[in-house]
Design a protein around this motif. Structure first.
Motif, PDB file in Angstrom:
ATOM      1  N   ALA A   1       0.693  -1.224  -0.095  1.00 25.74           N
ATOM      2  CA  ALA A   1      -0.106   0.026   0.023  1.00 25.74           C
ATOM      3  C   ALA A   1       0.914   1.185  -0.026  1.00 25.74           C
ATOM      4  CB  ALA A   1      -0.941   0.136   1.217  1.00 25.74           C
ATOM      5  N   THR A   2       2.033   1.030  -0.054  1.00 20.37           N
ATOM      6  CA  THR A   2       3.033   2.412   0.268  1.00 20.37           C
ATOM      7  C   THR A   2       3.515   3.020  -1.200  1.00 20.37           C
ATOM      8  OG1 THR A   2       4.987   0.963   0.259  1.00 20.37           O
ATOM      9  CG2 THR A   2       3.847   1.614   2.510  1.00 20.37           C
ATOM     10  N   ARG A   3       3.231   2.037  -2.405  1.00 15.03           N
ATOM     11  CA  ARG A   3       3.719   2.427  -3.595  1.00 15.03           C
ATOM     12  C   ARG A   3       2.440   2.041  -4.477  1.00 15.03           C
ATOM     13  NH1 ARG A   3       9.777   2.219  -4.615  1.00 15.03           N
ATOM     14  NH2 ARG A   3      10.482   1.777  -2.587  1.00 15.03           N
ATOM     15  N   THR A   4       2.780   2.745  -5.735  1.00 17.84           N
ATOM     16  CA  THR A   4       1.386   2.584  -6.799  1.00 17.84           C
ATOM     17  C   THR A   4       1.831   1.332  -7.634  1.00 17.84           C
ATOM     18  OG1 THR A   4       2.964   3.357  -8.553  1.00 17.84           O
ATOM     19  CG2 THR A   4       1.382   4.992  -7.144  1.00 17.84           C
ATOM     20  N   ARG A   5       0.680   0.859  -8.211  1.00 18.99           N
ATOM     21  CA  ARG A   5       1.121  -0.691  -8.876  1.00 18.99           C
ATOM     22  C   ARG A   5       2.262  -0.372  -9.980  1.00 18.99           C
ATOM     23  NH1 ARG A   5      -2.986  -1.755 -13.706  1.00 18.99           N
ATOM     24  NH2 ARG A   5      -1.302  -0.250 -14.666  1.00 18.99           N
ATOM     25  N   ASP A   6       2.386   0.605 -10.665  1.00 17.94           N
ATOM     26  CA  ASP A   6       3.520   0.688 -11.528  1.00 17.94           C
ATOM     27  C   ASP A   6       4.764   0.839 -11.002  1.00 17.94           C
ATOM     28  OD1 ASP A   6       1.540   0.337 -13.557  1.00 17.94           O
ATOM     29  OD2 ASP A   6       1.461   2.398 -14.199  1.00 17.94           O
ATOM     30  N   GLU A   7       4.922   1.645  -9.912  1.00 25.59           N
ATOM     31  CA  GLU A   7       6.024   1.492  -9.162  1.00 25.59           C
ATOM     32  C   GLU A   7       6.512   0.200  -8.659  1.00 25.59           C
ATOM     33  OE1 GLU A   7       5.856   6.060  -7.157  1.00 25.59           O
ATOM     34  OE2 GLU A   7       5.042   4.493  -6.069  1.00 25.59           O
TER      35      GLU A   7
ATOM     36  N   ALA B   1      10.690 -12.600  -8.783  1.00 31.15           N
ATOM     37  CA  ALA B   1       9.706 -12.623  -7.296  1.00 31.15           C
ATOM     38  C   ALA B   1       8.384 -12.985  -7.953  1.00 31.15           C
ATOM     39  CB  ALA B   1       9.816 -11.489  -6.687  1.00 31.15           C
ATOM     40  N   CYS B   2       7.940 -13.238  -9.061  1.00 31.03           N
ATOM     41  CA  CYS B   2       6.569 -13.266  -9.589  1.00 31.03           C
ATOM     42  C   CYS B   2       5.588 -12.376  -9.031  1.00 31.03           C
ATOM     43  CB  CYS B   2       6.192 -14.664  -9.291  1.00 31.03           C
ATOM     44  SG  CYS B   2       7.317 -16.113  -9.604  1.00 31.03           S
ATOM     45  N   VAL B   3       6.022 -11.045  -9.305  1.00 32.42           N
ATOM     46  CA  VAL B   3       5.097 -10.041  -9.084  1.00 32.42           C
ATOM     47  C   VAL B   3       4.929  -9.337 -10.249  1.00 32.42           C
ATOM     48  CG1 VAL B   3       4.798  -7.952  -7.827  1.00 32.42           C
ATOM     49  CG2 VAL B   3       5.840  -9.678  -6.911  1.00 32.42           C
ATOM     50  N   THR B   4       3.629  -9.227 -10.774  1.00 29.86           N
ATOM     51  CA  THR B   4       3.211  -8.432 -12.121  1.00 29.86           C
ATOM     52  C   THR B   4       2.065  -7.749 -11.902  1.00 29.86           C
ATOM     53  OG1 THR B   4       1.905 -10.520 -12.318  1.00 29.86           O
ATOM     54  CG2 THR B   4       3.902 -10.457 -13.470  1.00 29.86           C
ATOM     55  N   PRO B   5       1.901  -6.599 -12.453  1.00 33.93           N
ATOM     56  CA  PRO B   5       0.693  -5.765 -12.419  1.00 33.93           C
ATOM     57  C   PRO B   5      -0.483  -6.185 -12.940  1.00 33.93           C
ATOM     58  CG  PRO B   5       2.064  -5.007 -14.355  1.00 33.93           C
ATOM     59  CD  PRO B   5       2.778  -6.182 -13.570  1.00 33.93           C
ATOM     60  N   VAL B   6      -1.479  -6.003 -12.245  1.00 39.86           N
ATOM     61  CA  VAL B   6      -2.871  -6.483 -12.749  1.00 39.86           C
ATOM     62  C   VAL B   6      -3.704  -5.454 -13.534  1.00 39.86           C
ATOM     63  CG1 VAL B   6      -5.264  -7.325 -12.046  1.00 39.86           C
ATOM     64  CG2 VAL B   6      -3.475  -7.598 -10.421  1.00 39.86           C
ATOM     65  N   LEU B   7      -3.363  -5.917 -14.909  1.00 38.49           N
ATOM     66  CA  LEU B   7      -3.721  -4.725 -16.047  1.00 38.49           C
ATOM     67  C   LEU B   7      -5.298  -5.033 -16.491  1.00 38.49           C
ATOM     68  CD1 LEU B   7      -0.592  -5.192 -18.149  1.00 38.49           C
ATOM     69  CD2 LEU B   7      -0.899  -3.709 -16.520  1.00 38.49           C
ATOM     70  N   THR B   8      -5.872  -4.028 -16.884  1.00 34.27           N
ATOM     71  CA  THR B   8      -7.081  -4.144 -17.550  1.00 34.27           C
ATOM     72  C   THR B   8      -7.059  -4.410 -18.903  1.00 34.27           C
ATOM     73  OG1 THR B   8      -6.855  -1.773 -18.395  1.00 34.27           O
ATOM     74  CG2 THR B   8      -7.914  -2.096 -15.999  1.00 34.27           C
ATOM     75  N   PHE B   9      -8.046  -4.843 -19.736  1.00 29.64           N
ATOM     76  CA  PHE B   9      -8.033  -5.225 -21.041  1.00 29.64           C
ATOM     77  C   PHE B   9      -7.591  -3.980 -21.761  1.00 29.64           C
ATOM     78  CE2 PHE B   9     -11.152  -8.671 -19.958  1.00 29.64           C
ATOM     79  CZ  PHE B   9     -10.487  -9.616 -20.598  1.00 29.64           C
ATOM     80  N   ALA B  10      -7.873  -2.683 -21.425  1.00 33.59           N
ATOM     81  CA  ALA B  10      -7.374  -1.685 -22.203  1.00 33.59           C
ATOM     82  C   ALA B  10      -5.850  -1.569 -22.071  1.00 33.59           C
ATOM     83  CB  ALA B  10      -8.152  -0.349 -21.780  1.00 33.59           C
TER      84      ALA B  10
END
Length: 369
Positions: free
Chosen positions: A282-288, A298-307
């Motif tokens: 919660a301390t950083r944005t998704r893209d950060e 580490a198998c950490v990826t952003p949860v992206l929208t279809f757009a």
């Protein structure tokens, strides 16, 4: 260069759900698919000319209750390799297109029947949709947070347990036909396919390693290192650090490597780990976070929208999503090294091909036999 299924002739009895998706998969790989559009009726969920699931085939109008139209469809089926039937069991028999009659006319025909409940059983004549088939297999109960089951779009039932298993059965029957010279009926039931997709869970339950409670298991969000987390901007990241080396990189990226934390695979410590991960993410944005973990395992990826998904560097590099006309859509899959799939085209307008012309085209050209 020909596509892998070049020359395969498929008749698709028009409908929605897994049947059209299976026809798309075959068409993407080069099959000559003719879709029979029935008279208006039933659920219409999209503009057919903008629906990429309908790409790659010809579309003809035929009223199967009209003797002349039925004769034209039968003429197609006399020359077809595959029929895709998405009606309830018994419907095509009453129309004169049942498997026994068709295979008497064309013994090499592979009759692909895709239903929710299957060709037999106490529910075989009942209506249903993706969610209903998931519900009775135990799979729906296992998906989602503890409070209530979640709806996994129509991916697990219609497509995962339905169209993919139908295509597998069709290709297996075609391969067997090379030995026997005979077609057969493929009974692809979504309830069967979904149960089969869940084989890992059945295996874990058999070993006492799976609880029938959502959010309590390794792969259902119960484990804090296999879950999604909200970030400072309200968007989310997905964390899949199952293996200890990957988990170590997760801790390092979160700045928690030196902190006294419970052991990774001690369920008693999972609430503590989850609370700690939740607070840090919660301390950083998704893209950060995505940038921070991009060069790690580490198998950490952003949860992206279809757009957003088509613009992701990996998705873009592989061309997994493209544009045909002005409609974004998935590319053909899987990919073959020597005989690539057909380039996606706009879906045809319903009934844009004349039935008699389709019959003539198959009468004058060689198929797979």
């Amino acid at each position: 260069m020909t596509a892998p299924l070049d020359g395969l002739r498929v008749v698709e009895l028009g409908g929605i759900g897994p049947g059209p998706h299976a026809a798309m998969l075959l068409a993407d790989l080069g099959a000559d698919v003719v879709r029979i559009e029935r008279p208006a009726g039933g659920l219409q969920v999209a503009d057919a000319t903008r629906d990429p699931v309908l790409r790659g085939r010809r579309s003809v109008h035929a009223d199967l209750r009209d003797p002349d139209d039925l004769a034209g469809v039968l003429a197609l089926l006399d020359r077809a390799d595959v029929l895709i039937d998405g009606f309830r069991p018994g419907v095509t028999d009453r129309l004169g297109l049942g498997p026994d009659g068709l295979r008497a006319r064309n013994p090499r025909l592979v009759y692909g029947r895709i239903t929710g409940w299957g060709a037999d059983g106490p529910l075989s004549q009942r209506a249903g949709h993706d969610l209903n088939y998931l519900a009775v297999t135990g799979v729906l109960h296992a998906i989602g947070p503890a409070e209530r089951p979640a709806i996994p779009l129509n991916l697990v039932g219609d497509y995962g347990g339905g169209s993919l298993y139908l295509v597998l059965g069709i290709l297996a029957a075609l391969l067997e036909r090379e030995r026997s010279g005979l077609g057969q009926v493929v009974d692809a039931a979504i309830v069967d396919g979904v149960a089969n997709l869940a084989q890992l869970v059945w295996g874990l339950r058999g070993q006492g390693l799976w609880q029938d409670r959502r959010g309590a298991n390794l792969l259902d969000g119960g484990a804090p290192f296999y879950d999604t987390y909200a970030c400072a901007d309200g968007r989310h990241v997905a964390v899949g650090a199952l293996e200890p080396p990957f988990y170590a990189q997760l801790l390092a990226g979160l700045g928690l490597a030196g902190e006294a934390l419970p052991a990774q695979y001690d369920p008693a410590g999972w609430p503590t780990l989850r609370a700690r991960f939740t607070a840090v993410f919660a301390t950083r944005t998704r893209d950060e976070w995505a940038e921070r973990f991009e060069a790690t395992d580490a198998c950490v990826t952003p949860v992206l929208t279809f757009a957003e998904a088509p613009k992701h560097p990996h998705v873009a590099a592989r061309g997994s999503v493209g544009v045909v006309g002005d409609v974004e859509q998935a590319a053909a899959a899987p990919r073959l090294s020597r005989t690539p799939a057909v380039e996606p085209q706009r879906p045809p307008a319903p009934g844009s091909t004349d039935l008699a012309a389709a019959v003539r085209s198959w009468a004058g050209a060689a198929g797979t036999g």
